[in-house]
Enzyme design. Structure first.
Site, short mmCIF file in Angstrom:
data_model
loop_
_atom_site.label_atom_id
_atom_site.label_comp_id
_atom_site.label_asym_id
_atom_site.label_seq_id
_atom_site.Cartn_x
_atom_site.Cartn_y
_atom_site.Cartn_z
CE1 TYR A 1 -3.55 2.67 0.53
CE2 TYR A 1 -2.32 3.29 2.48
CZ TYR A 1 -3.31 3.55 1.56
OH TYR A 1 -4.05 4.69 1.67
CD GLU B 1 -7.88 7.56 4.88
OE1 GLU B 1 -7.93 7.51 6.13
OE2 GLU B 1 -6.90 7.18 4.23
CD1 TRP C 1 -3.97 1.45 5.47
CD2 TRP C 1 -5.91 2.51 5.70
NE1 TRP C 1 -4.45 1.74 4.20
CE2 TRP C 1 -5.65 2.39 4.33
CE3 TRP C 1 -7.10 3.14 6.09
CZ2 TRP C 1 -6.50 2.87 3.34
CZ3 TRP C 1 -7.95 3.61 5.11
CH2 TRP C 1 -7.65 3.48 3.75
#
Length: 186
Positions: free
Chosen positions: A16, A38, A46
């Site tokens: 990522y 988000e 995350w």
């Protein structure tokens, strides 16, 4: 190769970091995906969101705002019953409302409006506290446009993810690449 320290948390985070985070995005579907993820990430790690991203893409029809804007109560219930995603009713409803907001607003313009302001005022990734202070007017812009669950922390993370704010560590190999990519976009 030097990377941001958080990138070594897992192989998934490394990919990522190297291939997505902070790379300037200008397609509505990409921006909407980042904003949605988000929003769902708030209060979670995350890595949890990354593990569920494929299911989010499937359930939210590859973040096609025109299709999502047509979702109804049955769709909300369907999503609430899908264990493959993060099942938070308020965030699901916000995603649908945000798709509707995208239909009436230019998400690209809303997203990239801070960039020139930050450059004019000498704000950059070396003075993050100043950047966070200046996020508030952009939160208002998003909220005035009808977007939901776009507080300062979420919007700041979104701006990082889509390349508006370059928060790669200064010695990270991506830092200068991102600055150059943003310059090429504008």
């Amino acid at each position: 190769m030097k990377r941001c320290t958080w990138a070594s948390d897992s192989a998934e985070m490394l990919v990522y970091h190297d291939k997505e985070w902070g790379i300037p995005k200008k397609k509505v579907s990409e921006l909407f995906e980042c904003l949605t993820l988000e929003i769902f990430q708030a209060g979670l790690s995350w890595s949890t969101v990354l593990r569920k991203r494929d299911a989010f893409r499937k359930d939210f029809v590859h973040f096609d705002v025109a299709k999502i804007s047509q979702f109804n109560d049955d769709d909300t219930e369907r999503l609430m019953n899908d264990e493959a995603i993060i099942r938070n009713r308020a965030k699901i409803i916000a995603t649908i409302e945000n798709a509707k907001a995208c239909m009436n607003n230019d998400l690209v313009r809303l997203t990239w409006q801070p960039f020139n302001f930050m450059q004019m005022d000498g704000l950059n990734d070396n003075n993050k506290n100043d950047i966070k202070k200046f996020i508030k007017p952009y939160v208002k812009s998003f909220k005035d446009a009808g977007f939901k669950r776009v507080g300062p922390t979420t919007l700041y993370s979104y701006f990082q993810a889509v390349g508006v704010i370059n928060d790669h560590e200064l010695d990270c190999f991506r830092h200068d690449e991102i600055n150059n990519a943003v310059g090429d976009l504008l």
